[in-house]
Design a protein around this motif. Structure first.
Motif, mmCIF file in Angstrom:
data_model
loop_
_atom_site.group_PDB
_atom_site.id
_atom_site.type_symbol
_atom_site.label_atom_id
_atom_site.label_comp_id
_atom_site.label_asym_id
_atom_site.label_seq_id
_atom_site.Cartn_x
_atom_site.Cartn_y
_atom_site.Cartn_z
ATOM 1 N N GLU A 30 6.213 9.644 5.203
ATOM 2 C CA GLU A 30 4.928 9.661 5.891
ATOM 3 C C GLU A 30 4.653 11.092 6.352
ATOM 4 N N SER A 31 3.518 11.621 5.955
ATOM 5 C CA SER A 31 3.210 13.015 6.280
ATOM 6 C C SER A 31 1.709 13.221 6.372
ATOM 7 N N GLU A 32 1.303 14.069 7.320
ATOM 8 C CA GLU A 32 -0.111 14.412 7.433
ATOM 9 C C GLU A 32 -0.566 15.223 6.227
ATOM 10 N N GLU A 33 0.328 16.050 5.706
ATOM 11 C CA GLU A 33 0.007 16.913 4.568
ATOM 12 C C GLU A 33 0.881 16.534 3.381
ATOM 13 N N VAL A 57 5.743 9.229 -11.720
ATOM 14 C CA VAL A 57 4.576 8.363 -11.908
ATOM 15 C C VAL A 57 3.362 9.113 -11.361
ATOM 16 N N SER A 58 2.538 9.589 -12.272
ATOM 17 C CA SER A 58 1.413 10.448 -11.892
ATOM 18 C C SER A 58 0.103 9.682 -11.946
ATOM 19 N N LEU A 59 -0.603 9.642 -10.815
ATOM 20 C CA LEU A 59 -1.913 9.012 -10.763
ATOM 21 C C LEU A 59 -3.049 10.025 -10.865
ATOM 22 N N THR A 60 -2.728 11.289 -10.609
ATOM 23 C CA THR A 60 -3.790 12.301 -10.568
ATOM 24 C C THR A 60 -3.503 13.520 -11.418
ATOM 25 N N ASP A 109 3.392 9.661 -7.163
ATOM 26 C CA ASP A 109 2.272 10.294 -6.479
ATOM 27 C C ASP A 109 1.977 9.495 -5.211
ATOM 28 N N PRO A 110 1.332 10.114 -4.210
ATOM 29 C CA PRO A 110 1.108 9.422 -2.936
ATOM 30 C C PRO A 110 0.391 8.082 -3.086
ATOM 31 N N GLY A 146 -0.023 9.003 3.575
ATOM 32 C CA GLY A 146 -0.599 9.855 4.606
ATOM 33 C C GLY A 146 -0.659 9.192 5.970
ATOM 34 N N HIS A 147 -1.079 9.980 6.960
ATOM 35 C CA HIS A 147 -1.137 9.508 8.346
ATOM 36 C C HIS A 147 -2.518 9.015 8.760
ATOM 37 N N GLY A 148 -3.480 9.026 7.855
ATOM 38 C CA GLY A 148 -4.843 8.681 8.230
ATOM 39 C C GLY A 148 -4.969 7.279 8.798
#
Length: 380
Positions: A30-33, A57-60, A109-110, A146-148
């Motif tokens: 878990e990371s903001e960036e 595993v690439s989504l982007t 990927d995230p 992400g942290h959103g």
């Protein structure tokens, strides 16, 4: 690392804290960036030689971009325009690769990208399906999220299923979850810095560990910093500085916090919120024992000990310790004859034997296939 059968994170301090990764661990960062996670992905990728298959595993990202960042990795191209751009075919492709290779490393990927493309509900469902399968086959996987605020529910659902959760923020790494580790691991806080693209990790001062634990407890109890400040009779600014490790709290305040938050001082000083249970896991789920009982829970202080025994076809084994007290044998698979001082009963899959006044002398597999059983001891 203590256990030579463990996998490495590529970061010595993390390996020392965790006793390495269990085969099957899914680690969620878990990371903001998102960029803050990349060095840790790179450290694990540096252990490529430990695996039979390593895949990203690439989504982007385009395959060439991924290969440049992760040499020697197969690229699972899950971009929206490709055949693996939807959850079902991507999940099937991951299953096929992991089932075929004894030792698999997967970097994802995230989850943010999955949530953005498929929606948070579908991203959650994908993780909930994929994570247990990777655990079952003993693959190592790194995920990121992400942290959103929009991803808060996704983070909670993911944390319930995964084996490890690491949080990164402000140059600090916190082990928020680490199943099957000893006391004091969950809640540990480290300072991190990046040197020449590689992460350096070192234990944080006690003030930082206590502050991070305070924040974790506050969030669990759904308290604001102002709520906690009123509870402890201090200012919100003091709570904020303590949580960031900028300023310590007095012993009197810590004792008051423990009383009002229902924690022991030892738990708070270790940064450890005990969940009330202990999970026993094998470092290598695909390893077959030589018949010797494999310790899962081996702590006399707990009052119960549990061992896993695997018997080859027509094979037999004996206990490695002499025990006086109640013993339980539970057969998971196969046909097992339990050798007792008082008899030789035979158990099928799903059956148990409780030995209260006679000792277990050994086990014999009567079948043509492998047999598995649990041997559980109760210590007085």
């Amino acid at each position: 690392m203590v256990d030579q059968g463990a996998a490495s994170t590529g970061v010595a301090a993390l390996d020392a804290a965790l006793d390495g990764l269990y085969w099957g661990d899914n680690v969620v960062w878990e990371s903001e960036e998102p960029a803050a996670v990349e060095p840790f992905y790179g450290a694990l990728a540096g252990r490529r030689a430990d695996y039979d298959l390593a895949a990203f595993v690439s989504l982007t990202r385009a395959p060439d971009e991924v290969r440049a960042a992760y040499p020697g990795f197969e690229v699972v191209d899950a971009r929206a325009t490709g055949p693996l751009g939807r959850p079902a075919p991507l999940l099937q492709a991951i299953y096929e690769r992991c089932d075929a290779a004894p030792r698999t490393l997967l970097l994802f990927d995230p989850l943010d990208a999955m949530a953005q493309r498929w929606g948070t509900d579908t991203a959650r469902a994908f993780f909930v399906r994929c994570c247990p399968h990777l655990l079952e086959v003993g693959a190592i996987a790194y995920w990121a999220v992400g942290h959103g605020a929009a991803l808060a529910q996704l983070r909670r659902d993911v944390a319930e299923v995964t084996q490890c959760v690491f949080t990164l923020s402000d140059g600090r790494l916190r082990i928020a979850k680490a199943e099957a580790r000893g006391p004091g691991v969950e809640g540990s806080v480290f300072r991190t810095r990046i040197e020449d693209g590689r992460p350096t990790v070192e234990a944080a001062p006690a003030a930082a560990r206590v502050g991070t634990a305070l924040r974790a407890v506050r969030m669990q109890r759904q308290l604001s910093q102002s709520d906690l400040a009123r509870l402890l009779g201090i200012s919100p600014s003091a709570v904020s500085q303590a949580e960031r490790g900028r300023r310590g709290l007095s012993l009197e305040t810590l004792l008051d916090a423990c009383a009002k938050l229902d924690l022991t001082l030892d738990e708070l000083l270790r940064g450890d919120v005990h969940p009330g249970y202990r999970l026993a896991r094998r470092h290598d789920p695909r390893r077959r024992s030589d018949g010797r009982p494999l310790p899962l829970v081996d702590d006399r202080r707990a009052g119960l000990r549990a061992y896993l025994v695997t018997l080859a076809p027509r094979g037999h084994a004996q206990p490695h310790v002499s025990h006086k007290g109640v013993e339980l044998v539970a057969v998971v698979s196969g046909l097992v004859q339990v050798l007792l001082e008082a008899g030789r009963p035979v158990l099928r899959r799903g059956e148990t034997l409780l030995a209260e006044r006679t000792a277990v002398l050994g086990w014999r597999n009567l079948g043509e296939g492998e047999a598995t059983l649990f041997w559980i001891l109760r210590d007085d």
